[in-house]
Design a protein around this motif. Structure first.
Motif, PDB file in Angstrom:
ATOM      1  N   SER A  10      28.593 128.373  80.170  1.00 38.15           N
ATOM      2  CA  SER A  10      27.913 129.096  81.249  1.00 38.15           C
ATOM      3  C   SER A  10      26.516 129.542  80.830  1.00 38.15           C
ATOM      4  O   SER A  10      25.572 129.445  81.619  1.00 38.15           O
ATOM      5  N   GLN A  11      26.381 130.003  79.590  1.00 38.04           N
ATOM      6  CA  GLN A  11      25.053 130.412  79.116  1.00 38.04           C
ATOM      7  C   GLN A  11      24.129 129.199  79.019  1.00 38.04           C
ATOM      8  O   GLN A  11      22.959 129.280  79.408  1.00 38.04           O
ATOM      9  N   ILE A  12      24.643 128.085  78.518  1.00 37.85           N
ATOM     10  CA  ILE A  12      23.838 126.862  78.450  1.00 37.85           C
ATOM     11  C   ILE A  12      23.320 126.506  79.843  1.00 37.85           C
ATOM     12  O   ILE A  12      22.143 126.205  80.034  1.00 37.85           O
ATOM     13  N   ILE A  13      24.200 126.527  80.813  1.00 37.29           N
ATOM     14  CA  ILE A  13      23.832 126.176  82.188  1.00 37.29           C
ATOM     15  C   ILE A  13      22.804 127.153  82.747  1.00 37.29           C
ATOM     16  O   ILE A  13      21.795 126.745  83.331  1.00 37.29           O
ATOM     17  N   ASP A  14      23.048 128.445  82.579  1.00 35.81           N
ATOM     18  CA  ASP A  14      22.134 129.447  83.148  1.00 35.81           C
ATOM     19  C   ASP A  14      20.735 129.332  82.549  1.00 35.81           C
ATOM     20  O   ASP A  14      19.731 129.430  83.271  1.00 35.81           O
ATOM     21  N   VAL A  15      20.649 129.108  81.251  1.00 40.50           N
ATOM     22  CA  VAL A  15      19.335 128.963  80.614  1.00 40.50           C
ATOM     23  C   VAL A  15      18.668 127.662  81.069  1.00 40.50           C
ATOM     24  O   VAL A  15      17.466 127.633  81.327  1.00 40.50           O
ATOM     25  N   ALA A  16      19.446 126.593  81.186  1.00 40.39           N
ATOM     26  CA  ALA A  16      18.882 125.324  81.665  1.00 40.39           C
ATOM     27  C   ALA A  16      18.319 125.478  83.071  1.00 40.39           C
ATOM     28  O   ALA A  16      17.214 124.994  83.367  1.00 40.39           O
ATOM     29  N   LEU A  17      19.050 126.160  83.940  1.00 35.16           N
ATOM     30  CA  LEU A  17      18.559 126.383  85.301  1.00 35.16           C
ATOM     31  C   LEU A  17      17.314 127.272  85.303  1.00 35.16           C
ATOM     32  O   LEU A  17      16.372 127.024  86.061  1.00 35.16           O
ATOM     33  N   ALA A  18      17.307 128.286  84.461  1.00 31.79           N
ATOM     34  CA  ALA A  18      16.136 129.162  84.367  1.00 31.79           C
ATOM     35  C   ALA A  18      14.913 128.367  83.897  1.00 31.79           C
ATOM     36  O   ALA A  18      13.804 128.572  84.398  1.00 31.79           O
ATOM     37  N   LYS A  19      15.117 127.446  82.965  1.00 36.16           N
ATOM     38  CA  LYS A  19      14.017 126.595  82.502  1.00 36.16           C
ATOM     39  C   LYS A  19      13.505 125.733  83.656  1.00 36.16           C
ATOM     40  O   LYS A  19      12.295 125.545  83.817  1.00 36.16           O
ATOM     41  N   GLY A  20      14.400 125.230  84.464  1.00 37.65           N
ATOM     42  CA  GLY A  20      14.001 124.463  85.639  1.00 37.65           C
ATOM     43  C   GLY A  20      13.156 125.267  86.595  1.00 37.65           C
ATOM     44  O   GLY A  20      12.167 124.772  87.139  1.00 37.65           O
ATOM     45  N   LYS A  43      27.039 123.926  87.754  1.00 35.23           N
ATOM     46  CA  LYS A  43      26.338 124.669  88.798  1.00 35.23           C
ATOM     47  C   LYS A  43      25.364 123.723  89.480  1.00 35.23           C
ATOM     48  O   LYS A  43      24.709 122.916  88.828  1.00 35.23           O
ATOM     49  N   ARG A  44      25.291 123.859  90.790  1.00 32.73           N
ATOM     50  CA  ARG A  44      24.363 123.070  91.606  1.00 32.73           C
ATOM     51  C   ARG A  44      23.487 124.047  92.361  1.00 32.73           C
ATOM     52  O   ARG A  44      23.988 124.883  93.120  1.00 32.73           O
ATOM     53  N   GLU A  45      22.171 123.948  92.140  1.00 33.30           N
ATOM     54  CA  GLU A  45      21.263 124.856  92.833  1.00 33.30           C
ATOM     55  C   GLU A  45      21.233 124.547  94.325  1.00 33.30           C
ATOM     56  O   GLU A  45      21.477 123.415  94.746  1.00 33.30           O
ATOM     57  N   ASP A  46      20.912 125.570  95.099  1.00 33.65           N
ATOM     58  CA  ASP A  46      20.740 125.392  96.534  1.00 33.65           C
ATOM     59  C   ASP A  46      19.745 124.263  96.777  1.00 33.65           C
ATOM     60  O   ASP A  46      18.734 124.153  96.093  1.00 33.65           O
ATOM     61  N   GLU A  47      20.058 123.435  97.729  1.00 30.24           N
ATOM     62  CA  GLU A  47      19.219 122.319  98.160  1.00 30.24           C
ATOM     63  C   GLU A  47      19.168 121.143  97.188  1.00 30.24           C
ATOM     64  O   GLU A  47      18.406 120.202  97.410  1.00 30.24           O
ATOM     65  N   GLY A 132      18.805 124.965  77.176  1.00 35.79           N
ATOM     66  CA  GLY A 132      20.133 125.566  77.278  1.00 35.79           C
ATOM     67  C   GLY A 132      20.909 125.500  75.980  1.00 35.79           C
ATOM     68  O   GLY A 132      21.512 126.491  75.547  1.00 35.79           O
ATOM     69  N   ILE A 133      20.885 124.348  75.328  1.00 29.26           N
ATOM     70  CA  ILE A 133      21.613 124.181  74.065  1.00 29.26           C
ATOM     71  C   ILE A 133      21.015 125.074  72.983  1.00 29.26           C
ATOM     72  O   ILE A 133      21.741 125.723  72.225  1.00 29.26           O
ATOM     73  N   ALA A 134      19.695 125.124  72.893  1.00 29.10           N
ATOM     74  CA  ALA A 134      19.031 125.966  71.887  1.00 29.10           C
ATOM     75  C   ALA A 134      19.389 127.438  72.062  1.00 29.10           C
ATOM     76  O   ALA A 134      19.496 128.178  71.077  1.00 29.10           O
ATOM     77  N   SER A 135      19.609 127.863  73.301  1.00 28.58           N
ATOM     78  CA  SER A 135      19.881 129.279  73.573  1.00 28.58           C
ATOM     79  C   SER A 135      21.181 129.768  72.947  1.00 28.58           C
ATOM     80  O   SER A 135      21.359 130.966  72.756  1.00 28.58           O
ATOM     81  N   VAL A 136      22.094 128.852  72.639  1.00 28.16           N
ATOM     82  CA  VAL A 136      23.367 129.238  72.023  1.00 28.16           C
ATOM     83  C   VAL A 136      23.431 128.793  70.569  1.00 28.16           C
ATOM     84  O   VAL A 136      24.507 128.770  69.961  1.00 28.16           O
ATOM     85  N   GLU A 137      22.281 128.412  70.037  1.00 27.24           N
ATOM     86  CA  GLU A 137      22.142 128.032  68.632  1.00 27.24           C
ATOM     87  C   GLU A 137      23.041 126.867  68.239  1.00 27.24           C
ATOM     88  O   GLU A 137      23.589 126.817  67.141  1.00 27.24           O
ATOM     89  N   LEU A 138      23.162 125.896  69.161  1.00 29.91           N
ATOM     90  CA  LEU A 138      23.853 124.653  68.866  1.00 29.91           C
ATOM     91  C   LEU A 138      22.811 123.548  68.745  1.00 29.91           C
ATOM     92  O   LEU A 138      21.624 123.774  68.960  1.00 29.91           O
ATOM     93  N   VAL A 139      23.253 122.358  68.400  1.00 28.28           N
ATOM     94  CA  VAL A 139      22.345 121.250  68.109  1.00 28.28           C
ATOM     95  C   VAL A 139      22.417 120.222  69.235  1.00 28.28           C
ATOM     96  O   VAL A 139      23.509 119.748  69.592  1.00 28.28           O
ATOM     97  N   ALA A 140      21.256 119.870  69.769  1.00 34.03           N
ATOM     98  CA  ALA A 140      21.149 118.855  70.820  1.00 34.03           C
ATOM     99  C   ALA A 140      20.976 117.491  70.182  1.00 34.03           C
ATOM    100  O   ALA A 140      20.172 117.315  69.270  1.00 34.03           O
ATOM    101  N   ASP A 141      21.729 116.516  70.681  1.00 34.01           N
ATOM    102  CA  ASP A 141      21.608 115.131  70.228  1.00 34.01           C
ATOM    103  C   ASP A 141      21.229 114.278  71.438  1.00 34.01           C
ATOM    104  O   ASP A 141      22.074 113.926  72.251  1.00 34.01           O
ATOM    105  N   THR A 142      19.928 113.957  71.534  1.00 35.97           N
ATOM    106  CA  THR A 142      19.410 113.213  72.671  1.00 35.97           C
ATOM    107  C   THR A 142      19.549 111.706  72.507  1.00 35.97           C
ATOM    108  O   THR A 142      19.302 110.959  73.445  1.00 35.97           O
TER     109      THR A 142
END
Length: 146
Positions: A10-20, A43-47, A132-142
Motif C-alpha cells: 500500500s505504501q509503494i502504491i501511494d508513493v507511486a501515485l503521489a509521484k504521478g 489502486k486505479r486513479e479516477d479517470e 514507490g519501491i525506494a520509499s520502503v527501502e527495497l530494491v527495484a529491478d527494472t
C-alpha cells in the motif's frame, strides 16, 4: 523481509501515485503482486482508462513470469517477436513486455514480488514505480544492471 505485506504494498502504491501527481501524469493504475503472481494491492486513479488495471497487471505479471524487469522484457520482445507472440498465447495475453513493470527485491536480492503501472508513457510509469519501491527501502529491478 522475505515477503511483501499489504501495508508495504500500500505504501509503494501511494508513493507511486503521489509521484504521478507530482509529475502531472495522466491518471495511473498501480498493481503490486507477490512473488507467486498473486494480487496484494491495486489502486486505479479516477479517470484512468478502462484497460489500465489489466495493462498494469500484465506489466507486473510479465516480470515475474520471465524473471526480469520490464526493460529487459522489452528488449527481448523486440529481438524475438515470435517467442513473445507464443508467450502471449501461453499466458492468455497476461504479459505486457514494456517498462513500467519492475521486480521488487530485498537488499539481499531475494525476489519479493513486482509492481506494474499503467497510465502515462511506460518510462514515466516506471519512474513512479521506482519512487514507490525506494520509499520502503527495497530494491527495484527494472531489467537493467542493478
Amino acid at each position: 523481509m522475505n515477503q511483501l505485506k499489504l501495508d508495504t504494498a500500500s505504501q509503494i502504491i501511494d508513493v507511486a501515485l503521489a509521484k504521478g501527481r507530482e509529475l502531472a501524469l495522466a491518471p495511473l493504475c498501480v498493481v503490486v503482486l507477490d512473488a507467486g503472481g498473486h494480487l496484494i494491492a491495486a489502486k486505479r486513479e479516477d479517470e484512468a482508462s478502462l484497460l489500465r488495471p489489466d495493462i498494469a497487471t500484465g506489466k507486473a505479471y510479465g516480470c515475474l513470469a520471465m524473471g526480469f524487469g520490464g526493460r529487459e522484457l522489452a528488449r527481448r520482445a523486440e529481438r524475438s517477436a515470435p517467442f513473445f507472440t507464443a508467450l502471449s498465447g501461453l499466458t492468455g495475453g497476461k504479459v505486457v513486455p514494456v517498462p513500467g513493470g519492475v521486480l521488487i527485491r530485498n537488499r539481499e536480492g531475494f525476489l519479493l514480488g513486482s509492481i506494474g503501472i499503467s497510465g502515462d508513457t511506460s518510462v514515466k510509469d516506471e519512474e513512479c514505480a521506482l519512487a514507490g519501491i525506494a520509499s520502503v527501502e527495497l530494491v527495484a529491478d527494472t531489467g537493467d544492471a542493478m
